[in-house]
Each structure stands twice: as C-alpha cells, then as structure tokens.
Design a protein around this motif. Structure first.
Motif, mmCIF file in Angstrom:
data_model
loop_
_atom_site.group_PDB
_atom_site.id
_atom_site.type_symbol
_atom_site.label_atom_id
_atom_site.label_comp_id
_atom_site.label_asym_id
_atom_site.label_seq_id
_atom_site.Cartn_x
_atom_site.Cartn_y
_atom_site.Cartn_z
ATOM 1 N N VAL A 1 0.857 -1.180 0.000
ATOM 2 C CA VAL A 1 0.000 0.000 0.000
ATOM 3 C C VAL A 1 0.891 1.227 0.000
ATOM 4 C CG1 VAL A 1 -1.855 1.235 1.175
ATOM 5 C CG2 VAL A 1 -1.781 -1.266 1.251
ATOM 6 N N GLY A 2 0.879 1.949 -1.099
ATOM 7 C CA GLY A 2 1.683 3.146 -1.215
ATOM 8 C C GLY A 2 2.789 3.003 -2.234
ATOM 9 N N ALA A 3 2.895 3.977 -3.147
ATOM 10 C CA ALA A 3 3.927 3.957 -4.186
ATOM 11 C C ALA A 3 4.887 5.124 -4.029
ATOM 12 C CB ALA A 3 3.297 3.975 -5.582
ATOM 13 N N GLY A 4 5.145 5.505 -2.765
ATOM 14 C CA GLY A 4 6.193 6.469 -2.486
ATOM 15 C C GLY A 4 7.541 5.788 -2.502
ATOM 16 N N PRO A 5 8.595 6.456 -2.044
ATOM 17 C CA PRO A 5 9.940 5.841 -2.108
ATOM 18 C C PRO A 5 10.034 4.519 -1.362
ATOM 19 C CG PRO A 5 9.950 7.929 -0.875
ATOM 20 C CD PRO A 5 8.643 7.846 -1.560
ATOM 21 N N SER A 6 9.368 4.406 -0.201
ATOM 22 C CA SER A 6 9.441 3.134 0.532
ATOM 23 C C SER A 6 8.683 2.034 -0.185
ATOM 24 C CB SER A 6 8.892 3.321 1.956
ATOM 25 O OG SER A 6 7.554 3.787 1.918
ATOM 26 N N GLY A 7 7.525 2.371 -0.782
ATOM 27 C CA GLY A 7 6.782 1.368 -1.544
ATOM 28 C C GLY A 7 7.539 0.914 -2.773
ATOM 29 N N LEU A 8 8.199 1.848 -3.450
ATOM 30 C CA LEU A 8 8.988 1.485 -4.620
ATOM 31 C C LEU A 8 10.137 0.558 -4.239
ATOM 32 C CD1 LEU A 8 9.203 4.939 -6.471
ATOM 33 C CD2 LEU A 8 7.489 3.141 -6.731
ATOM 34 N N ALA A 9 10.824 0.898 -3.143
ATOM 35 C CA ALA A 9 11.940 0.058 -2.695
ATOM 36 C C ALA A 9 11.452 -1.329 -2.301
ATOM 37 C CB ALA A 9 12.670 0.723 -1.523
ATOM 38 N N ALA A 10 10.313 -1.383 -1.591
ATOM 39 C CA ALA A 10 9.778 -2.687 -1.190
ATOM 40 C C ALA A 10 9.445 -3.538 -2.404
ATOM 41 C CB ALA A 10 8.542 -2.491 -0.315
ATOM 42 N N CYS A 11 8.787 -2.951 -3.396
ATOM 43 C CA CYS A 11 8.416 -3.704 -4.598
ATOM 44 C C CYS A 11 9.650 -4.151 -5.365
ATOM 45 C CB CYS A 11 7.524 -2.843 -5.486
ATOM 46 S SG CYS A 11 6.903 -3.703 -6.946
ATOM 47 N N LYS A 12 10.631 -3.273 -5.487
ATOM 48 C CA LYS A 12 11.846 -3.616 -6.226
ATOM 49 C C LYS A 12 12.548 -4.821 -5.618
ATOM 50 C CE LYS A 12 16.531 -2.932 -6.893
ATOM 51 N NZ LYS A 12 17.684 -3.269 -6.055
ATOM 52 N N HIS A 13 12.705 -4.842 -4.301
ATOM 53 C CA HIS A 13 13.420 -5.938 -3.656
ATOM 54 C C HIS A 13 12.605 -7.218 -3.651
ATOM 55 C CE1 HIS A 13 17.073 -3.897 -2.324
ATOM 56 N NE2 HIS A 13 16.343 -2.834 -2.107
ATOM 57 N N LEU A 14 11.295 -7.106 -3.603
ATOM 58 C CA LEU A 14 10.462 -8.308 -3.705
ATOM 59 C C LEU A 14 10.550 -8.896 -5.110
ATOM 60 C CD1 LEU A 14 7.334 -7.248 -1.636
ATOM 61 C CD2 LEU A 14 8.901 -9.111 -1.109
ATOM 62 N N LEU A 15 10.549 -8.053 -6.127
ATOM 63 C CA LEU A 15 10.723 -8.552 -7.493
ATOM 64 C C LEU A 15 12.059 -9.260 -7.639
ATOM 65 C CD1 LEU A 15 9.347 -5.519 -9.551
ATOM 66 C CD2 LEU A 15 8.317 -7.789 -9.408
ATOM 67 N N ALA A 16 13.096 -8.708 -7.023
ATOM 68 C CA ALA A 16 14.421 -9.329 -7.100
ATOM 69 C C ALA A 16 14.438 -10.689 -6.429
ATOM 70 C CB ALA A 16 15.477 -8.421 -6.463
#
Length: 794
Positions: free
Chosen positions: A53-68
């Motif tokens: 929930v949330g596409a700010g810097p923390s949401g982007l970082a969370a999604c990026k590392h989960l994709l990795a």
C-alpha cells in the motif's frame, strides 16, 4: 501485506528506506529464518500474493526488492503517478536534504541533476527520479494507480487467537500456516488513467492472483518500454550451467531481460550429463549459491548428481531464470558487427567509449541452431542480434584425445573406443548396456577415470574386472576419511590468502607471504628451510594423515608429488565409495604404464620404460584423458583474432595458461561488449561465479566505469607475470583457474570494484581492492561520480 505509509519527511534519506525494504524482502524469501526451506517449499512461497500500500519511495523500494526475490507484488496507490508526497507539493518546494545522501543505493541521480550542481533538487526533479527508479526495476508494471485502500481486515484467526500466539504469524513464518489472509477494501477511482472506468469499490484479497491487470497497466508497460532504453538492450548468455544461472539471476535483479541459450533440455550444465554414480566431490556446504540453501532432504556432505541438478533447477525456478532459457539451442558462432578488427584494436577505451554497450552501433550476431527438442519444431538455424554477450561455456566441453603413431591408434582396435565425456553423456541405461559383460579398460587417474572404473566394477564384478591404466596417480581422498578431521580452517580461509604472493600487494604483505609461503611449498625461501617447515607443518600433516588412512601406498597409488602442490593447483578429488575395496576384491585391476600406450586388435599395449610391453585385453576402452579447457571459449568466436586473444597461450609445462588475459577475470580489454563468467574456478566454484555475475551485472547497469584499455592491459600483464612466477615456483602445478587462494583474491578484486570510501568521494578505494589488484589499475575510477558505497543486493 506491506504498509509503506511512513511520515512525509522530505529530510529523510533513502538508505533507511532501502535497507528496510531489503530486510522485508529477506523475511518473505526465507533469508531471515531459523529453519531454511526446501527448494520446493521456497517455490511454493513465491506463489503467495503480496500487497503493498503506497507507491512512495518506501513502496517502490519494497516492490523492487520483492521482485528481485522472485515475488510478484501488487502496489495500490491513490494517485496517478509514483512518488508519494513528491507528486503533491507546492511549486516552489525543493528537497531540503542534500541530494547526495537522498538517493537509492543502486540508482544514482541523473546526470542533468548532477551537472546542474543542484544540491537541493526541485520537487519535479525528485518526482522524476522516483519515476525513473520505478521504470528501471520493473516496479511500474506492478502498480495499480487511482486505487485507494479504504480498509484492511485480517481473516483466518480471531483477535484473541492472534494475541495468544507465541510466534509471529503463528509459526514465525512470513505467510503463517497458509490459513490467514488480508482482505483489502479498495476503491478504484478511474481517474487520470484513461481507462474510462467508473469509480468502484471492491474487496481485494491478498490471496487474489496478482497476474490479472487492468487496462491502464498495459498502457503503463508500453510507456515504460518507451522510456527504458538502457534496459531494452539485448543481452545474450551462452550456457545454463551454474555460472549462466547466476549471471541471468543478477541481470534480472538489475532490470535486464537476458536470453539464455543452452544446447540441452534442462539447466545444470555438466550436472545434467554425467554418470549415474557421480557425486559432488566438493562438500555441499561451500558449494552453494549464497542466497539459496540446499534443501533439507540433502543430508549427504557429497550429494548425488541428480540432487545437484535438482538444486540448480530449483534455483533457476526461484529467481525466474527458467523463463529466460531457450533449451535445445546451440550457439554455433558469434560475430561482432559494427566495427572492423583494425578499428577495435585502435580503441583506447573498451567498447570504444568505456561503456558496456558502446555507442550503440556495435552488436553481436549469434548463429544459433535450434534443435527443436520437445517443442515439435523442425531443426533450424537462425541469426540472433544482441547488444551484449556473456559467455558461460565452462571448460569441459571439448574432449582431449592422445595422439598415436600411424597404425597404432584406435583404428587398430576391434572394440569400441570412446572418451569419458561421451560415456558420461549417454543415457544411464545405454551406458550400463555398453559395459555389461565386457572387458573394460579405463585410461586415466583423475576423478572421471576412477568413477568410471568403479561403475564398471559395480556392473561386472570379478568376472569381468575393469582395468585402470594410469601413468601417475593423483591425490584422491576418501570422503569417509576426510570428514573425520576438518583441515579446511588451515587451507580455505583468509589466512591461506596471505601465503600467496599477489601483484600490487605492497611491501608488508610481500614480506608476510615470503615468510608463510613455504607452508604451501612455493619454494622461494631457502630449500632446506622450506622442506623442514613442510615436513612438520600444515601440508605435511595433512599429507601424512591421508597416507595413513587411505591404502594408496598398498596399491601403488601414491602420487609422485606432494599434497601441497596438488592443493595449489586444485588437483584433489574424491574417491568413489568403496574404491579400494573393489580393488581388494578383484573387480578393479590397477595397471601402471611407465611410458606411452597404443592400441592393438585385442586391446592396449603398455610401454613399461624399456621392459617387455604388456598387452591388456579389452572390448571397450574409455579414455578419461581430460579436456581442452580453452576450446569452448575460443570456439564461440567467428573472428580468428578474437579466438587467438581471448585465452592466453598455454605454457610449455601446462595445458592451461597461467592466468587468463581477462580484466577482473571477466572482460577482455580488446573484445567489446562481451564478458566471461565462470571460467575461473575454485574448490567451491559457485561463489566466484556469483561475484563475477554481480560484477558484470553492475557493469551493464552503469555502476562500474572501466579504466582505459592500456590500464586494463597493464593489469592483465601484471597478473600474467605473477601467474608465470607461480607456475615456475610450484613446479608447474599452479593453475589460476583453480587455486583457492588466488580465486579469493579475484573475488575480492571484483568486490573492490564497487567499494569507495564512506563519503563517496572519487579517488579512494577500500583496502580489499588494493590488496589484490595491481597498483597500475585505477580501480577507484571504475566507480562513477556521486556514488555512495555500492552494495551488492544479495
């Protein structure tokens, strides 16, 4: 579910955000757990649905590392663009934290922001930076814009039950026992995304399959494709062995979509074409990927070949590598198009401008034969074009055959002659049928020879004993004996690195290596002092222990050289189970050949150094006579010049060149837009593969800036001089492709490429790099300006 709703503080740096996101990804992927998962359990975990929930810097970082980590999260955001508070702020707002610390660790500020010397960028520049980060790492594809989460309810256990749990989520695992889930009430506003939908409110389950995408996501994907020129670069990987899998995994983590060509029908390299009795001859503990443990059901220290192959397949499945592999595709040749050889030779910078992809005019044309295996297609040959080529072809693809006088070669023999590589590649049933009830002679004394002889003995017993013909024995250790005493702390640690001279080591390390060198039998000290130390210290202790507990002396299998030299060149193998028991039982016969051998109609004729020749009768002769290690690498290139320079000429007393002419063991200074991963080995093998793969991935991602061609060649030349010295000092036993200590130096050197001082200033590097790299190499200049300490993601 991940909530990325931290306070809107524009003074907050991104390192804390990135570290928290990486930690959360590690929890979900079982990196932080008391009980590691099996590969099957881990793959099942990757099917779990994750909401952010949330596409700010923390949401982007969370999604990026989960994709990795192989997950496919869904990100809900109420706005029409990523960036959080940065998309809704006053026109005059600027970043109140200096730009240098306010950045993602693996994504620098764009050059136009750096060039403007704006210490405090404007809000639109920050928002654009966030959007570029999301595009680069594939995050935009996972965001559902204009979706407001109105509420979240946990279903699966009552509040009282949750309060009584002694472990988080009931069992301490990220996904609990599988019975609990989050129900999100989401309002889709249908605003600003051009999808024409009316506002609606839906209950979205975190257990909802995340692959269903609304129409506006497809439009976002198209927009992302238009703005991701760097990540659209076509990257080819040749080979799906462990090094190819590591290269693909780390490129995927950096946002690339490489294509992996492999001639086989499954991943694993040599592990998919080996004898039924083959086991890993390196202990399983060090032979593993750093972020992927062995499954719990692998209890043996030396797993079977099928267990190793399954481990490789599970790794590929976990990190999305399988989707990128094209099986049944043999690369027949690679041609560089865009510049002539004369132009390439005149370049002062690698690839023309020092960048991984050059100036965009050069490309590799791969001639690929598609065998049509398993897909019903007819075999065909096609030419594929790529912007970068990574070779993960290994060293065991071209068999080495002895030469014989005319009329005394295999043509004189009335039976079957084959190389151990061909025998290992046969279906297990066909291999068993070939040797059943036959007189089999195996030529060689290495690991393949002993495994083959043991398998023949198992099949035929004493009635048709297998004869092992060898010229000189090698150090082959019984696993049962080896595990009684653990010598690895003495020879497989950083302490062992100090025993080896390295280029650019400096006066202090040189003196220390000179004092410790006799422990490894590199005879640079007084010979009598060397022998004295050797007799009583580390290597002599190990040698005597194995001699006392393995009946090699009883059977005339004591090597002609000491254990120290064998370890230096990694000429140490493991005996097949019960090998000497089979010798005692008579199912294996040992026959030492003093000189050469040749063929006759009934078998082999052994030269015994002037004595009467001995004839060994045979129906099948299996030649375990090794491989041409440079041939697979040279054979890829269509250019004769590239074939000549990619691997240095072998020395007179070795089949291997002392040191490969590759910068950081990965890049040839004169071959553009190409890297090699996995050609240099160690006792653990996989760890150097990972380090090389990470280095190459960072190179393609722009995080590594290479020095000029002349500097790279000076670095290569200094390592070559050191390798030649090591060859001479060790009596020709040193192999840079296999020495544990030298490989550790290589991986440290690769790691040092990313390292800068904590302040991020150019011109300074950590000691880990300068310890092993020649001083003529400007390693600090490989790091681009503005970079904080670069960290490996995994």
């Amino acid at each position: 579910m991940a909530l990325c709703l931290h306070r809107s503080s524009r003074a907050r740096g991104e390192r804390t955000t990135t570290a928290a996101a990486a930690a959360a990804a590690s929890v979900l992927s079982d990196r932080i757990t008391t009980k590691p998962k099996t590969p099957e359990q881990t793959i099942e975990a990757k099917k779990q649905r994750v909401a952010i929930v949330g596409a700010g810097p923390s949401g982007l970082a969370a999604c990026k590392h989960l994709l990795a980590r192989g997950f496919r999260p869904v990100v809900f955001d109420a706005g029409a663009a990523v960036g959080g508070v940065w998309r809704r702020t006053l026109a005059s707002t600027r970043l109140q934290t200096p730009a240098a610390p306010y950045r993602f660790s693996d994504f620098p500020w764009p050059e136009d922001v750096v060039a403007s010397e704006a210490t405090f960028p404007r809000h639109d520049q920050v928002a654009a930076y966030m959007a570029a980060y999301a595009r680069r790492f594939g995050v935009l594809e996972r965001v559902r814009f204009s979706c407001t989460v109105l509420g979240a309810s946990y279903v699966g256990a009552a509040e009282r039950e949750v309060a009584a749990w002694e472990r988080w989520s009931g069992n301490g695992e990220a996904f609990g026992d599988g019975t609990g889930e989050w129900h999100l009430t989401v309002r889709h506003d249908g605003v600003g995304v051009g999808d024409g939908e009316s506002p609606s409110t839906q209950v979205r389950l975190v257990t909802l399959h995340c692959e269903s995408q609304p129409l506006h996501e497809k439009r976002i994907r198209k927009s992302r494709a238009d703005n991701m020129e760097a990540k659209q670069k076509r990257v080819a990987i040749v080979g799906a062995g462990p090094s190819g899998l590591a290269a693909c995994k780390h490129l995927l983590a950096r946002g690339f979509l490489p294509v992996v060509f492999d001639a086989g029908a499954a991943v694993g390299g040599v592990w998919r074409r080996t004898m039924a009795s083959t086991r890993l001859q390196t202990p399983a503990a060090p032979y593993r990927f750093s972020d992927f443990p062995w499954p719990e059901d692998v209890a043996s220290s030396f797993p079977r070949h099928d267990q190793v192959a399954a481990y490789m397949a599970a790794y590929a499945a976990r990190f999305g590598v399988l989707e990128r592999v094209r099986f049944g595709c043999t690369v027949l040749g690679a041609s560089y198009v865009g510049a002539t050889e004369r132009e390439v030779a005149a370049w002062e910078r690698w690839s023309g401008n020092g960048e991984a992809f050059g100036d965009g005019t050069g490309e590799w044309h791969l001639t690929v034969r598609h065998d049509g295996v398993g897909d019903g297609e007819s075999p065909s040959t096609q030419i594929h074009k790529f912007d970068f080529l990574i070779l993960c072809v290994g060293r065991y693809g071209v068999a080495k055959f002895p030469t014989f006088p005319d009329g005394r070669g295999p043509e004189a023999f009335h039976g079957r002659v084959l190389h151990s590589m061909e025998y290992s590649s046969m279906a297990h049933a066909d291999a068993a049928e070939l040797i059943r009830g036959k007189r089999v002679v195996v030529v060689g004394a290495g690991k393949s020879a002993l495994d083959t002889a043991a398998q023949c003995a198992e099949a035929n017993g004493r009635r048709y004993p297998c004869t092992l013909v060898y010229r000189s024995a090698h150090w082959m250790l019984d696993p049962q004996v080896a595990r009684r005493v653990n010598f690895s702390p003495l020879i497989s640690t950083r302490w062992a690195e100090l025993m080896v001279h390295k280029p650019g080591e400096g006066l202090a390390l040189s003196l220390l290596a000179t004092i410790l060198t006799p422990l490894l039998s590199i005879e640079t000290f007084a010979e009598d002092f060397c022998v004295f130390l050797q007799r009583w210290l580390v290597m002599k202790l190990i040698e005597n222990y194995y001699k006392a507990h393995i009946p090699m002396e009883k059977h005339g299998m004591v090597p002609d050289y000491n254990f120290a030299r064998s370890a230096l060149g990694w000429r140490v193998g493991t005996l097949p189970e019960g090998f000497y028991d089979k010798v005692d039982q008579g199912s294996i016969q040992l026959s030492k050949c003093g000189g050469s051998f040749s063929f006759c109609a009934d078998g082999l004729v052994l030269d015994t150094n002037g004595e009467r020749a001995v004839v060994v009768g045979a129906d099948v002769v299996i030649l375990a006579t090794g491989y041409h290690p440079d041939a697979p690498l040279r054979g890829v290139f269509a250019s004769p010049w590239f074939r000549d320079i990619v691997a240095a000429a072998a020395s007179s007393n070795s089949n291997n060149a002392a040191v490969l002419p590759l910068y950081r063991q990965c890049v040839h200074p004169r071959i553009p837009q190409m890297a090699v991963v996995g050609y240099a080995e160690s006792g653990t093998s996989i760890y150097p593969y990972e380090m090389m793969a990470k280095w190459v991935a960072h190179l393609l991602d722009g995080a590594v800036r290479l020095p000029g061609v002349a500097d790279m060649e000076r670095d290569v030349a200094e390592w070559a001089r050191w390798g030649a010295w090591a060859q001479r000092s060790s009596g020709g036993f040193f192999s840079s492709r296999a020495s544990t200590a030298s490989r550790r130096g290589t991986t440290t050197s690769c790691a040092g490429t990313w390292a800068t001082n904590p302040g991020g200033r150019r011109g300074s590097s950590m000691s880990g790099c300068s310890r092993t790299a020649p001083r003529t190499t400007p390693t600090s200049s490989e790091i681009q300006a503005g970079g904080d300490r670069a960290r490996l993601e995994d």
